[in-house]
Design a protein around this motif. Structure first.
Motif, PDB file in Angstrom:
ATOM      1  N   ILE A  13       0.872  -1.163   0.000  1.00  0.00           N
ATOM      2  CA  ILE A  13       0.000   0.000   0.000  1.00  0.00           C
ATOM      3  C   ILE A  13       0.917   1.223   0.000  1.00  0.00           C
ATOM      4  O   ILE A  13       2.127   1.089   0.169  1.00  0.00           O
ATOM      5  CB  ILE A  13      -0.993   0.025   1.189  1.00  0.00           C
ATOM      6  CG1 ILE A  13      -0.276  -0.040   2.519  1.00  0.00           C
ATOM      7  CG2 ILE A  13      -1.977  -1.113   1.094  1.00  0.00           C
ATOM      8  CD1 ILE A  13      -1.197   0.014   3.715  1.00  0.00           C
ATOM      9  N   GLU A  14       0.357   2.396  -0.175  1.00  0.00           N
ATOM     10  CA  GLU A  14       1.181   3.598  -0.302  1.00  0.00           C
ATOM     11  C   GLU A  14       1.216   4.320   1.036  1.00  0.00           C
ATOM     12  O   GLU A  14       0.218   4.838   1.499  1.00  0.00           O
ATOM     13  CB  GLU A  14       0.610   4.523  -1.368  1.00  0.00           C
ATOM     14  CG  GLU A  14       0.375   3.870  -2.713  1.00  0.00           C
ATOM     15  CD  GLU A  14       1.654   3.435  -3.390  1.00  0.00           C
ATOM     16  OE1 GLU A  14       2.712   3.995  -3.091  1.00  0.00           O
ATOM     17  OE2 GLU A  14       1.587   2.516  -4.212  1.00  0.00           O
ATOM     18  N   LEU A 107      -2.599   0.425 -11.155  1.00  0.00           N
ATOM     19  CA  LEU A 107      -1.516   0.176 -10.196  1.00  0.00           C
ATOM     20  C   LEU A 107      -2.022  -0.708  -9.058  1.00  0.00           C
ATOM     21  O   LEU A 107      -1.391  -1.697  -8.690  1.00  0.00           O
ATOM     22  CB  LEU A 107      -0.995   1.504  -9.643  1.00  0.00           C
ATOM     23  CG  LEU A 107       0.021   1.424  -8.501  1.00  0.00           C
ATOM     24  CD1 LEU A 107       1.331   0.824  -8.974  1.00  0.00           C
ATOM     25  CD2 LEU A 107       0.288   2.805  -7.902  1.00  0.00           C
ATOM     26  N   TYR A 111      -0.792  -4.379 -10.196  1.00  0.00           N
ATOM     27  CA  TYR A 111       0.545  -4.465  -9.615  1.00  0.00           C
ATOM     28  C   TYR A 111       0.501  -4.909  -8.147  1.00  0.00           C
ATOM     29  O   TYR A 111       1.362  -5.646  -7.698  1.00  0.00           O
ATOM     30  CB  TYR A 111       1.259  -3.116  -9.676  1.00  0.00           C
ATOM     31  CG  TYR A 111       1.608  -2.591 -11.054  1.00  0.00           C
ATOM     32  CD1 TYR A 111       1.066  -3.132 -12.217  1.00  0.00           C
ATOM     33  CD2 TYR A 111       2.490  -1.538 -11.197  1.00  0.00           C
ATOM     34  CE1 TYR A 111       1.385  -2.616 -13.469  1.00  0.00           C
ATOM     35  CE2 TYR A 111       2.826  -1.024 -12.442  1.00  0.00           C
ATOM     36  CZ  TYR A 111       2.256  -1.557 -13.566  1.00  0.00           C
ATOM     37  OH  TYR A 111       2.580  -1.045 -14.800  1.00  0.00           O
ATOM     38  N   LEU A 112      -0.484  -4.374  -7.405  1.00  0.00           N
ATOM     39  CA  LEU A 112      -0.462  -4.603  -5.957  1.00  0.00           C
ATOM     40  C   LEU A 112      -1.401  -5.728  -5.514  1.00  0.00           C
ATOM     41  O   LEU A 112      -1.069  -6.476  -4.597  1.00  0.00           O
ATOM     42  CB  LEU A 112      -0.833  -3.308  -5.207  1.00  0.00           C
ATOM     43  CG  LEU A 112       0.007  -2.072  -5.549  1.00  0.00           C
ATOM     44  CD1 LEU A 112      -0.462  -0.864  -4.750  1.00  0.00           C
ATOM     45  CD2 LEU A 112       1.481  -2.329  -5.272  1.00  0.00           C
ATOM     46  N   ILE A 451       5.031  11.897   4.877  1.00  0.00           N
ATOM     47  CA  ILE A 451       6.117  11.390   4.043  1.00  0.00           C
ATOM     48  C   ILE A 451       5.884   9.914   3.765  1.00  0.00           C
ATOM     49  O   ILE A 451       5.632   9.141   4.673  1.00  0.00           O
ATOM     50  CB  ILE A 451       7.476  11.581   4.737  1.00  0.00           C
ATOM     51  CG1 ILE A 451       7.805  13.051   4.803  1.00  0.00           C
ATOM     52  CG2 ILE A 451       8.573  10.821   4.020  1.00  0.00           C
ATOM     53  CD1 ILE A 451       8.980  13.373   5.681  1.00  0.00           C
ATOM     54  N   GLY A 452       5.965   9.514   2.510  1.00  0.00           N
ATOM     55  CA  GLY A 452       5.473   8.185   2.160  1.00  0.00           C
ATOM     56  C   GLY A 452       6.503   7.091   2.038  1.00  0.00           C
ATOM     57  O   GLY A 452       7.408   7.126   1.261  1.00  0.00           O
TER      58      GLY A 452
ATOM     59  N   ILE B  87       7.531  -4.339  -6.673  1.00  0.00           N
ATOM     60  CA  ILE B  87       7.448  -3.001  -7.238  1.00  0.00           C
ATOM     61  C   ILE B  87       6.778  -2.073  -6.258  1.00  0.00           C
ATOM     62  O   ILE B  87       6.685  -2.372  -5.097  1.00  0.00           O
ATOM     63  CB  ILE B  87       6.709  -2.998  -8.584  1.00  0.00           C
ATOM     64  CG1 ILE B  87       5.308  -3.535  -8.385  1.00  0.00           C
ATOM     65  CG2 ILE B  87       7.453  -3.796  -9.588  1.00  0.00           C
ATOM     66  CD1 ILE B  87       4.290  -2.500  -8.538  1.00  0.00           C
ATOM     67  N   SER B  88       6.285  -1.002  -6.750  1.00  0.00           N
ATOM     68  CA  SER B  88       5.641   0.053  -5.987  1.00  0.00           C
ATOM     69  C   SER B  88       6.678   1.131  -5.741  1.00  0.00           C
ATOM     70  O   SER B  88       6.619   2.180  -6.330  1.00  0.00           O
ATOM     71  CB  SER B  88       5.036  -0.426  -4.667  1.00  0.00           C
ATOM     72  OG  SER B  88       4.379   0.632  -4.044  1.00  0.00           O
ATOM     73  N   HIS B  89       7.644   0.858  -4.904  1.00  0.00           N
ATOM     74  CA  HIS B  89       8.653   1.873  -4.670  1.00  0.00           C
ATOM     75  C   HIS B  89      10.049   1.460  -5.126  1.00  0.00           C
ATOM     76  O   HIS B  89      10.962   2.264  -5.094  1.00  0.00           O
ATOM     77  CB  HIS B  89       8.679   2.259  -3.192  1.00  0.00           C
ATOM     78  CG  HIS B  89       7.439   2.971  -2.773  1.00  0.00           C
ATOM     79  ND1 HIS B  89       6.481   2.391  -2.011  1.00  0.00           N
ATOM     80  CD2 HIS B  89       6.976   4.202  -3.068  1.00  0.00           C
ATOM     81  CE1 HIS B  89       5.494   3.253  -1.825  1.00  0.00           C
ATOM     82  NE2 HIS B  89       5.770   4.351  -2.452  1.00  0.00           N
ATOM     83  N   TYR B 122      17.618  17.493   0.864  1.00  0.00           N
ATOM     84  CA  TYR B 122      16.684  18.303   0.087  1.00  0.00           C
ATOM     85  C   TYR B 122      17.427  19.430  -0.607  1.00  0.00           C
ATOM     86  O   TYR B 122      17.774  20.429   0.020  1.00  0.00           O
ATOM     87  CB  TYR B 122      15.602  18.886   1.001  1.00  0.00           C
ATOM     88  CG  TYR B 122      14.645  17.865   1.534  1.00  0.00           C
ATOM     89  CD1 TYR B 122      13.675  17.296   0.705  1.00  0.00           C
ATOM     90  CD2 TYR B 122      14.695  17.457   2.862  1.00  0.00           C
ATOM     91  CE1 TYR B 122      12.790  16.343   1.188  1.00  0.00           C
ATOM     92  CE2 TYR B 122      13.815  16.505   3.355  1.00  0.00           C
ATOM     93  CZ  TYR B 122      12.857  15.954   2.511  1.00  0.00           C
ATOM     94  OH  TYR B 122      12.001  15.022   2.993  1.00  0.00           O
TER      95      TYR B 122
END
Lengths: 474, 151
Positions: A13-14, A107, A111-112, A451-452, B87-89, B122
């Motif tokens: 999950i995000e 997505l 994908y998930l 922040i992810g 995947i994902s990140h 940053y």
């Protein structure tokens, strides 16, 4: 002695989350908490900024659905300007939001989530990913990549980049589009339609294999909320808010976006950064409602496009009232991809879309603005107040995932009560607890404006507060 | 010249993470051949697979983490067909190649060119040690495009 199980981090999950499961003396799950353990505070950081910066700043909340954040903020800014934006600009914003629905839903589904459907909920975590799907059912991987690419490329072509574009602005959009770019996507429509139809049929065949999950993945009574147009059809960009209950009965309708605060309030719990919005007339927590694909298909009376309407009838035919299981978010997601493709084709054929008049100019004419759109994960509300110079004095954001917070917690409890037995965690249990959250497709970075990263931890805790088992995913 | 795709990736708000992004922009000014397509992106995704499958050569440019900031490395990537990265990140060049192979039956000759980062803080600019090596990086990429010996 009561015990607690903790899942930390929740995967695929995000964002960043943790689940704790509290066991009673008999070893059965007594309570469950889905903690969102990250914080960003966008509502505070916009204080003192010029209102025209809001769309671009809000887009930074999320890399998956920046178009929805741009659109909601831009709509709020349109109200501050006090203008009706040109028709071509509205249609272009609609088109972009639909493109984003396609890529974001693709997505989540392909994908998930599809690894769970293809490899099974009990498969080893190492195989439950897109590479596993590629090996076992390459057609699905192929279709998922094609659909996501289609949505992403529309966004990139018109808005300049896939992630965090700033093309949608207060008063309209920055630049008109050219016919060649529209044509490039129109010729892909038959292929992407075929791909999503193929996967809807495939998924319907899979459903009987997931009877247990359908019964226990948030199969519960709640309200549902979403935007609909004047014909009570799906509307992702505009329209009025509508609430229905579990029987499908309308409990609130024709609610203008500007009246959202008379219908929605937010509750805060000390154990999570994610707030708990609820339907105000029913109070907290009875006013629990769900948003997103499942809710939208429960709230609308039809989709409003030919192929999606056929699927809609079949979907709603699964239940006499509203479709209650959150497992069916996946099914609804596919129908919405179908709808979005059909709608993009209609918009792309509309001559208005190529008009050059895409931006209204004005100064500060109102000291307040509210913008509501349907993001992939559900209803997104942006609300700003400004001074006479257009400087932000106050902001309130109700993000799609936040709307589902009560329902996600209730769903985790339902799944845990059914699948978690004893004081040891298995991957199958863990994955089902995670999978119910994944069904909602939560973007925790958005919802806490945080922040992810999204690993998840699960902990099992006894009555004395001691962690007796723990699993981590990163 | 073989049809080549250059993919510079990274986050332009996180300092040296964007060395691939900056290098790709520099190369866009230097390389004018129609056979060479240059792309930038924040991160690699499966959607790149259909595109790279149509090229004969692909060059990934990224930042790396190692001891000595500014160190340049060039490696040829082998498609192993066993990449299991989720995947994902996180999606690495090998995973893009695997997708290309499994879905489209083609894998281009592939290279990864990296510079070791000094800072991922940053900032929109590169750190001095990384910026200093950018000309070497672009030369390395140009040599690969020209199909010369690179090692």
């Amino acid at each position: 002695m009561n015990k607690t199980i903790s899942i930390d981090p929740v995967t695929r999950i995000e964002g960043h989350g943790k689940i704790t499961l509290h066991l009673n003396d008999d070893g059965a799950v007594d309570n469950a908490y889905f903690h969102v353990t990250q914080f960003r505070g966008f509502e505070k950081l916009i204080d003192g900024r010029p209102f025209r910066e809001m769309p671009a700043i809000m887009a930074r909340i999320c890399g998956i659905c920046p178009i929805s954040h741009l659109s909601a903020a831009a709509k709020a800014c349109d109200q501050i300007l006090g203008v009706g934006i040109p028709k071509p600009a509205e249609k272009l914003r609609r088109l972009m939001n639909l493109a984003q629905i396609i890529q974001s839903h693709a997505l989540n589904f392909f994908y998930l989530s599809s690894p769970d459907f293809i490899m099974g909920m009990d498969a080893e975590p190492e195989t439950r990913n897109l590479m596993g799907v590629l090996k076992k059912n390459s057609q699905i991987a192929h279709d998922g990549i094609m659909l996501r690419k289609f949505g992403q490329e529309i966004i990139e072509t018109f808005a300049g980049k896939r992630i965090h574009p700033d093309w949608i602005i207060a008063g309209g959009v920055k630049t008109p589009i050219i016919k060649e770019n529209i044509d490039k996507f129109l010729i892909q429509i038959p292929d992407v339609l075929k791909a999503v139809k193929r996967n809807i049929e495939w998924f319907k065949i899979q459903l009987p294999k997931f009877k247990d999950e359908i019964k226990t993945f948030g199969s519960m009574q709640s309200l549902f909320m979403g935007l609909v147009n004047d014909n009570n059809e799906l509307d992702f960009y505009d329209g009025k808010l509508r609430f229905v209950d579990h029987t499908g009965k309308t409990v609130g309708e024709k609610i203008h976006p500007n009246e959202y605060r008379t219908h929605i309030d937010e509750h805060v719990e000390e154990w999570t950064y994610l707030k708990f919005p609820y339907y105000k007339p029913r109070g907290y927590p009875d006013g629990m409602y769900r948003v997103g694909p499942l809710a939208r298909l429960n709230v609308a009376e039809r989709c409003g496009t030919e192929l999606a309407d056929k699927e809609f009838i079949e979907f709603r035919g699964m239940s006499r009232g509203a479709v209650l299981s959150s497992f069916h978010y996946h099914y609804a997601r596919l129908i919405e991809i179908l709808y979005a493709i059909e709608k993009i084709e209609i918009l792309a054929d509309d001559p208005d879309i190529l008009q050059k008049n895409v931006r209204a100019e004005a100064g500060v004419n109102n000291d307040e603005g509210i913008g509501i759109v349907e993001a992939p994960r559900g209803t997104l509300i942006d609300h700003f107040k400004v001074d006479e110079n257009g400087i932000i004095q106050w902001g309130n954001l109700i993000i799609a995932t936040g709307n589902n917070n009560l329902a996600m917690n209730r769903s985790v409890l339902q799944v845990a009560k059914h699948f978690v037995k004893g004081d040891k965690l298995t991957n199958g249990m863990l994955n089902r607890v995670e999978a119910v959250i994944r069904a909602y497709d939560p973007c925790l970075s958005c919802s806490t404006h945080a922040i992810g990263k999204m690993p998840l931890q699960i902990e099992l805790v006894n009555t004395e507060g001691l962690v007796i088992d723990k699993l981590n995913r990163s | 010249m073989s049809r080549t795709m250059i993919i510079g990736y990274g986050n332009p708000l996180r300092g040296d993470d964007a060395v691939g992004y900056h290098a790709a922009r520099l190369l866009s000014d230097m390389v004018k051949q129609r056979e060479v397509v240059i792309r930038t992106c924040h991160q690699l995704t499966p959607e790149l697979a259909p595109e790279i499958s149509t090229f004969e050569k692909v060059i990934f440019i990224d930042a790396s983490i190692a001891e000595v900031a500014g160190e340049l490395t060039v490696s040829q990537l082998k498609h192993t067909g066993v990449s299991e990265r989720t995947i994902s990140h996180h999606f690495d060049p090998e995973s893009v190649l695997t997708c290309s192979h499994m879905l489209y039956g083609r894998v281009p000759e592939a290279y990864l060119v990296t510079i070791t980062a000094n800072s991922f803080g940053y900032m929109e600019d590169l750190s001095v040690p990384v910026k200093r090596r950018l000309p070497d990086l672009t030369q390395a990429v140009l040599r690969i495009i020209g199909n010369e010996s690179i090692m």
